[in-house]
Motif scaffolding. Structure first.
Motif, PDB file in Angstrom:
ATOM      1  N   CYS A 163      53.030  55.622  14.869  1.00 28.23           N
ATOM      2  CA  CYS A 163      53.739  56.897  15.039  1.00 28.23           C
ATOM      3  C   CYS A 163      52.758  58.045  15.228  1.00 28.23           C
ATOM      4  CB  CYS A 163      54.634  57.172  13.831  1.00 28.23           C
ATOM      5  SG  CYS A 163      56.085  56.101  13.711  1.00 28.23           S
ATOM      6  N   PHE A 164      51.681  58.046  14.439  1.00 28.64           N
ATOM      7  CA  PHE A 164      50.665  59.087  14.582  1.00 28.64           C
ATOM      8  C   PHE A 164      49.955  58.980  15.927  1.00 28.64           C
ATOM      9  CE2 PHE A 164      50.580  59.419   9.810  1.00 28.64           C
ATOM     10  CZ  PHE A 164      50.779  60.793   9.732  1.00 28.64           C
ATOM     11  N   ALA A 165      49.515  57.781  16.276  1.00 29.59           N
ATOM     12  CA  ALA A 165      48.682  57.601  17.467  1.00 29.59           C
ATOM     13  C   ALA A 165      49.436  57.860  18.762  1.00 29.59           C
ATOM     14  CB  ALA A 165      48.100  56.188  17.476  1.00 29.59           C
TER      15      ALA A 165
ATOM     16  N   ARG B 149      44.004  55.064  13.601  1.00 30.67           N
ATOM     17  CA  ARG B 149      43.034  55.110  14.696  1.00 30.67           C
ATOM     18  C   ARG B 149      43.790  55.262  16.028  1.00 30.67           C
ATOM     19  NH1 ARG B 149      43.439  49.471  13.399  1.00 30.67           N
ATOM     20  NH2 ARG B 149      43.870  48.256  15.299  1.00 30.67           N
ATOM     21  N   PRO B 150      43.102  55.719  17.066  1.00 31.32           N
ATOM     22  CA  PRO B 150      43.787  56.004  18.336  1.00 31.32           C
ATOM     23  C   PRO B 150      44.256  54.771  19.112  1.00 31.32           C
ATOM     24  CG  PRO B 150      41.730  57.241  18.138  1.00 31.32           C
ATOM     25  CD  PRO B 150      41.715  56.211  17.057  1.00 31.32           C
ATOM     26  N   ASP B 151      43.572  53.645  18.984  1.00 28.88           N
ATOM     27  CA  ASP B 151      43.879  52.486  19.845  1.00 28.88           C
ATOM     28  C   ASP B 151      45.044  51.671  19.294  1.00 28.88           C
ATOM     29  OD1 ASP B 151      42.301  51.779  17.651  1.00 28.88           O
ATOM     30  OD2 ASP B 151      41.481  50.019  18.668  1.00 28.88           O
TER      31      ASP B 151
ATOM     32  N   THR C 137      45.320  62.521  17.035  1.00 25.32           N
ATOM     33  CA  THR C 137      46.392  63.469  17.341  1.00 25.32           C
ATOM     34  C   THR C 137      46.119  64.816  16.679  1.00 25.32           C
ATOM     35  OG1 THR C 137      47.987  61.664  17.526  1.00 25.32           O
ATOM     36  CG2 THR C 137      48.880  63.872  17.166  1.00 25.32           C
ATOM     37  N   PRO C 138      45.989  65.893  17.467  1.00 28.45           N
ATOM     38  CA  PRO C 138      45.681  67.209  16.888  1.00 28.45           C
ATOM     39  C   PRO C 138      46.831  67.750  16.048  1.00 28.45           C
ATOM     40  CG  PRO C 138      46.164  67.399  19.228  1.00 28.45           C
ATOM     41  CD  PRO C 138      46.116  65.927  18.924  1.00 28.45           C
ATOM     42  N   VAL C 139      46.515  68.686  15.167  1.00 29.26           N
ATOM     43  CA  VAL C 139      47.478  69.174  14.175  1.00 29.26           C
ATOM     44  C   VAL C 139      47.733  70.670  14.357  1.00 29.26           C
ATOM     45  CG1 VAL C 139      47.966  69.445  11.714  1.00 29.26           C
ATOM     46  CG2 VAL C 139      46.717  67.422  12.535  1.00 29.26           C
ATOM     47  N   ALA C 140      49.014  71.026  14.446  1.00 27.53           N
ATOM     48  CA  ALA C 140      49.437  72.425  14.498  1.00 27.53           C
ATOM     49  C   ALA C 140      50.032  72.798  13.152  1.00 27.53           C
ATOM     50  CB  ALA C 140      50.470  72.628  15.602  1.00 27.53           C
TER      51      ALA C 140
ATOM     52  N   LEU D 265      47.819  71.095  22.634  1.00 28.58           N
ATOM     53  CA  LEU D 265      47.888  70.272  23.838  1.00 28.58           C
ATOM     54  C   LEU D 265      46.607  70.349  24.667  1.00 28.58           C
ATOM     55  CD1 LEU D 265      51.549  70.970  25.046  1.00 28.58           C
ATOM     56  CD2 LEU D 265      50.691  68.898  23.939  1.00 28.58           C
ATOM     57  N   LYS D 266      45.798  71.382  24.444  1.00 26.45           N
ATOM     58  CA  LYS D 266      44.565  71.574  25.216  1.00 26.45           C
ATOM     59  C   LYS D 266      43.367  70.845  24.601  1.00 26.45           C
ATOM     60  CE  LYS D 266      46.156  76.329  26.068  1.00 26.45           C
ATOM     61  NZ  LYS D 266      45.816  77.764  25.816  1.00 26.45           N
ATOM     62  N   LEU D 267      43.530  70.270  23.391  1.00 25.58           N
ATOM     63  CA  LEU D 267      42.382  69.735  22.654  1.00 25.58           C
ATOM     64  C   LEU D 267      42.019  68.320  23.092  1.00 25.58           C
ATOM     65  CD1 LEU D 267      43.239  71.095  19.089  1.00 25.58           C
ATOM     66  CD2 LEU D 267      41.657  72.057  20.757  1.00 25.58           C
ATOM     67  N   ASP D 268      40.735  67.986  22.926  1.00 21.24           N
ATOM     68  CA  ASP D 268      40.194  66.669  23.264  1.00 21.24           C
ATOM     69  C   ASP D 268      40.461  65.704  22.112  1.00 21.24           C
ATOM     70  OD1 ASP D 268      38.701  64.443  23.821  1.00 21.24           O
ATOM     71  OD2 ASP D 268      36.842  65.512  24.238  1.00 21.24           O
ATOM     72  N   ARG D 269      41.246  64.665  22.353  1.00 21.65           N
ATOM     73  CA  ARG D 269      41.629  63.741  21.287  1.00 21.65           C
ATOM     74  C   ARG D 269      40.422  62.976  20.724  1.00 21.65           C
ATOM     75  NH1 ARG D 269      47.343  62.799  20.994  1.00 21.65           N
ATOM     76  NH2 ARG D 269      46.958  60.771  20.034  1.00 21.65           N
ATOM     77  N   LYS D 270      39.391  62.767  21.533  1.00 19.65           N
ATOM     78  CA  LYS D 270      38.191  62.107  21.021  1.00 19.65           C
ATOM     79  C   LYS D 270      37.496  62.977  19.981  1.00 19.65           C
ATOM     80  CE  LYS D 270      37.205  59.251  25.082  1.00 19.65           C
ATOM     81  NZ  LYS D 270      36.257  59.002  26.210  1.00 19.65           N
ATOM     82  N   GLN D 271      37.484  64.276  20.205  1.00 22.85           N
ATOM     83  CA  GLN D 271      36.883  65.195  19.237  1.00 22.85           C
ATOM     84  C   GLN D 271      37.716  65.260  17.962  1.00 22.85           C
ATOM     85  OE1 GLN D 271      35.780  68.998  20.877  1.00 22.85           O
ATOM     86  NE2 GLN D 271      35.444  69.921  18.862  1.00 22.85           N
TER      87      GLN D 271
END
Length: 357
Positions: free
Chosen positions: A241-243, A168-170, A269-272, A303-309
């Motif tokens: 590490c992910f967050a 999770r992000p937090d 965290t978005p994925v490339a 880097l342009k993506l919304d992490r909440k989405q």
């Protein structure tokens, strides 16, 4: 149901296959099913050539046969094509038990990357192994289509899930404050088939981080001193590490799904990635990552993506729905036939013991 799962991939191995199987077993038990696992840690093993972390249970056929007799499974699933999987397959064919299998690893490509074995030879073995299976479960539509082209049949979907409570992000930051941003992260087995070199060779701003261990780590660490190799991390540390990363980079062309993709997304965290199996099924249209034949382009796009989405997309995947799909794919004995079969087998076993005495 009484479900017997036979697999050569199990703890303490650390990979997406093991995480998938352990979570599936836990969810099946929570749903009320009785699950018996036949795994390498239950037998004498030898290290796998070129991959000592993986242990192979050789010569365990008779012990596995006894496990079948004692448990009397109503459904059998064979998850891997190694020694345990082969033994379970032989028993099912000998006793005319229906069984299902799954395709977790691009075995032909993995073997070809390590040994001078043509990919076609690997696929011939895999077709032979899975041919008697009532259903061959795969994680993505593109993998299903590829296997059908290679001559596989009875291919059925079995999607994956993610632990959105752990990932999770937090989370508290884990990387030192003096590491230049953005943080580009890769997590997984550090091995030749994972194509990690394509990631560490990228000319990216900030800091590149590799979390994981494996046979290629020492060589890559010496060759790319600018990259931070942190070794294997687990549980809360892995989730951090992910967050705390800005982008997760997944350079593999040989994974059949890539569970780490969902774990990264769950952390926001978005994925490339390249347009390979797994990423091409999960990422396009998600708003949670980018795929491109130019991996650097995909990285910078993330880097342009919304992490909440990104997080919201991962929340659509659950281990419970994954386990329910797994159970639906199983092919158990019809009730009357099942009862007769195990009664007959017990009688034969008693007769054989009497003759031996």
């Amino acid at each position: 149901m009484r479900i017997l799962l036979a697999t050569d991939a199990w703890e303490p191995q650390v990979n997406g296959v093991v995480r998938t199987l352990t979570r599936t077993v836990a969810e099946c038990r929570a749903m009320g099913h009785e699950v018996e696992t036949v795994t390498p840690d239950q037998f004498r093993t030898v290290p796998c050539p070129t991959y000592p972390e993986i242990r192979l249970a050789l010569g365990a056929d008779e012990e596995i046969r006894e496990r079948f007799r004692a448990f009397e499974p109503e459904a059998v699933h064979i998850a891997t094509e190694g020694p345990i999987g082969l033994a379970a397959r032989r028993i099912c064919l000998e006793w005319k038990l229906p069984f299902t299998t799954s395709y977790h690893t691009k075995f032909p490509e993995y073997v070809s990357a390590r040994f001078p074995v043509p990919v076609q030879v690997g696929y011939a073995y895999m077709r032979w192994f899975h041919k008697p299976s009532g259903r061959l479960m795969v994680a993505t539509p593109t993998l299903r289509d590829e296997l059908v082209k290679h001559g596989f049949r009875n291919v059925s979907p079995w999607t994956r899930g993610v632990d959105t409570e752990l990932f999770r992000p937090d989370r508290e930051p884990i990387y030192p404050a003096d590491w230049p941003r953005p943080i580009w992260l890769n997590v997984g087995r550090v091995a030749v088939e994972k194509n990690i070199e394509a990631f560490v060779e990228l000319d990216l701003p900030g800091t590149q981080v590799v979390v994981g261990d494996g046979p290629a780590r020492a060589e890559l660490e010496a060759k790319y001193p600018h990259v931070k190799f942190l070794g294997a991390r687990f549980g809360e540390e892995l989730a951090q590490c992910f967050a705390d990363a800005d982008v997760f980079v997944f350079p593999s062309w040989t994974d059949t799904f890539g569970l780490v993709i969902l774990e990264s997304m769950a952390a926001g965290t978005p994925v490339a990635a390249y347009p390979a199996h797994g990423p091409i099924d999960i990422i396009p249209g998600s708003g949670a990552g980018a795929i491109d034949d130019d991996l650097k382009t995909a990285c910078l796009e993330c880097l342009k993506l919304d992490r909440k989405q990104v997080r919201a997309y991962a929340e659509k995947f659950s281990w419970r729905s994954s386990a329910e799909e797994f159970v639906r794919n199983l092919q158990p004995h019809p009730e009357p036939e099942k009862t007769r079969f195990w009664r007959r087998l017990r009688r034969l076993a008693r007769i054989r013991r009497g003759v031996a005495a």
